[in-house]
Design a protein around this motif. Structure first.
Motif, short mmCIF file in Angstrom:
data_model
loop_
_atom_site.label_atom_id
_atom_site.label_comp_id
_atom_site.label_asym_id
_atom_site.label_seq_id
_atom_site.Cartn_x
_atom_site.Cartn_y
_atom_site.Cartn_z
N TYR A 37 0.83 -1.20 0.00
CA TYR A 37 0.00 0.00 0.00
C TYR A 37 0.86 1.25 0.00
O TYR A 37 1.97 1.26 0.51
CB TYR A 37 -0.92 0.01 1.23
CG TYR A 37 -1.86 -1.17 1.27
CD1 TYR A 37 -3.06 -1.15 0.59
CD2 TYR A 37 -1.53 -2.32 1.98
CE1 TYR A 37 -3.92 -2.24 0.61
CE2 TYR A 37 -2.37 -3.41 2.01
CZ TYR A 37 -3.57 -3.36 1.33
OH TYR A 37 -4.41 -4.44 1.36
N SER A 38 0.30 2.32 -0.55
CA SER A 38 0.92 3.64 -0.55
C SER A 38 -0.12 4.68 -0.17
O SER A 38 -1.30 4.53 -0.47
CB SER A 38 1.47 3.99 -1.94
OG SER A 38 2.44 3.08 -2.32
N LYS A 39 0.37 5.73 0.47
CA LYS A 39 -0.53 6.81 0.90
C LYS A 39 -0.95 7.64 -0.32
O LYS A 39 -0.18 7.85 -1.24
CB LYS A 39 0.18 7.70 1.90
CG LYS A 39 -0.75 8.56 2.70
CD LYS A 39 -0.17 8.75 4.08
CE LYS A 39 -1.12 9.41 5.01
NZ LYS A 39 -1.90 8.53 5.80
N ASP A 41 -1.22 10.60 -2.29
CA ASP A 41 -0.43 11.83 -2.29
C ASP A 41 -1.08 12.88 -3.17
O ASP A 41 -0.69 13.10 -4.31
CB ASP A 41 0.99 11.56 -2.79
CG ASP A 41 1.83 10.82 -1.78
OD1 ASP A 41 1.56 10.97 -0.58
OD2 ASP A 41 2.74 10.09 -2.19
N SER A 47 -7.22 11.64 3.47
CA SER A 47 -6.06 10.84 3.08
C SER A 47 -6.33 9.39 3.47
O SER A 47 -7.00 9.13 4.47
CB SER A 47 -4.81 11.36 3.80
OG SER A 47 -3.71 10.54 3.48
N GLU A 49 -4.68 5.04 2.46
CA GLU A 49 -3.73 4.22 1.72
C GLU A 49 -4.49 3.37 0.70
O GLU A 49 -5.55 2.82 0.99
CB GLU A 49 -2.94 3.31 2.66
CG GLU A 49 -2.00 4.08 3.55
CD GLU A 49 -1.16 3.20 4.46
OE1 GLU A 49 -1.25 1.95 4.34
OE2 GLU A 49 -0.43 3.74 5.28
N ASP A 52 -0.85 -0.65 -4.26
CA ASP A 52 0.08 -0.19 -5.28
C ASP A 52 -0.36 -0.58 -6.69
O ASP A 52 0.07 0.03 -7.66
CB ASP A 52 1.49 -0.75 -5.01
CG ASP A 52 2.12 -0.10 -3.78
OD1 ASP A 52 1.72 1.04 -3.45
OD2 ASP A 52 2.99 -0.73 -3.16
N ASP A 182 -8.64 -4.72 0.82
CA ASP A 182 -8.06 -3.44 0.40
C ASP A 182 -9.00 -2.28 0.78
O ASP A 182 -8.54 -1.21 1.19
CB ASP A 182 -7.81 -3.42 -1.10
CG ASP A 182 -6.75 -4.42 -1.53
OD1 ASP A 182 -5.91 -4.79 -0.69
OD2 ASP A 182 -6.77 -4.85 -2.70
N HIS A 185 -8.73 -1.79 4.46
CA HIS A 185 -7.47 -1.08 4.74
C HIS A 185 -7.63 0.41 4.42
O HIS A 185 -7.16 1.26 5.18
CB HIS A 185 -6.33 -1.70 3.92
CG HIS A 185 -5.01 -1.11 4.24
ND1 HIS A 185 -4.26 -1.53 5.32
CD2 HIS A 185 -4.29 -0.12 3.65
CE1 HIS A 185 -3.14 -0.84 5.37
NE2 HIS A 185 -3.14 0.03 4.37
N THR A 189 -7.26 3.34 7.32
CA THR A 189 -6.17 4.33 7.22
C THR A 189 -6.66 5.72 6.87
O THR A 189 -5.85 6.62 6.65
CB THR A 189 -5.13 3.87 6.18
OG1 THR A 189 -5.75 3.71 4.91
CG2 THR A 189 -4.47 2.57 6.61
#
Length: 193
Positions: A37-39, A41, A47, A49, A52, A182, A185, A189
């Motif tokens: 996972y990536s935040k 941006d 915000s 996550e 990917d 996902d 998640h 987050t």
């Protein structure tokens, strides 16, 4: 002529020595990537996550809404529609919050015609002031999961999980089982800016 008939009968009798079993019906193999996972941006008021293997796209059907996006997983024909509302931009934010929560519930329960069950789960994260409800929709519904998240004062985020394919729970179950963690998640987050 008699010899030919006897020969054909003998060939049929001796040709089928082994039992024949037809191949079972199969389904396409679906290969899933490793989970990482990536935040997010971007300059959004929220915000979270995302996986990917997913990409963020602007919601082109609502181009006047700057914070509405789609989290797209093209390999599995999956979209998670994210819509955001700033509760402070309205005169009576408590009334708007109630309307948005009821609209989310109504949209989730529109699937009850095709759904076998709809499971409502509360989500509470007091540390980040994120509260909401997750609707898990079982059966041949077009959207297997929907949710909303809010801080009850300023932010309201709604999400809906769609698969761009004819709803057939037997063949879509592997994709749903892969994507639902996902989404959980993403929900866990989520934080506000």
């Amino acid at each position: 002529m008699r010899f030919a008939y006897i020969l054909i009968i003998l060939l049929f009798l001796f040709a089928c020595k082994e039992d024949y079993t037809p191949k079972p019906r199969g389904y396409y193999r679906i290969d899933f990537p490793e989970k990482s996972y990536s935040k997010l941006d971007r300059s959004f008021p929220y915000s979270f996550e995302i996986p990917d293997y997913a990409k963020i796209e602007k919601d082109t059907r609502n181009s006047n809404e700057p914070y509405w996006i789609n989290v797209d997983v093209p390999e599995n024909k999956v979209e998670i529609h994210i819509s955001y509302y700033d509760l402070n931009s309205q005169n009576d934010d408590n009334q708007l919050l109630g309307e948005l929560m009821e609209e989310t519930r109504t949209l989730a329960y529109k699937h009850s015609i095709k759904a076998d069950a709809i499971d409502e789960r509360l989500f509470l994260n007091p540390k980040h002031k994120v509260y909401g409800t997750i609707y898990a929709i079982e059966g041949n519904a077009a959207s297997p999961m929907q949710f909303f998240l809010t801080d009850s004062t300023r932010h309201f985020l709604r999400g809906a999980f769609y698969i761009r394919e004819v709803p057939d729970i037997d063949s879509l179950r592997p994709v749903i089982n892969f994507i639902e963690p996902d989404i959980i998640h993403l929900i866990e987050t989520t934080s506000w800016k």
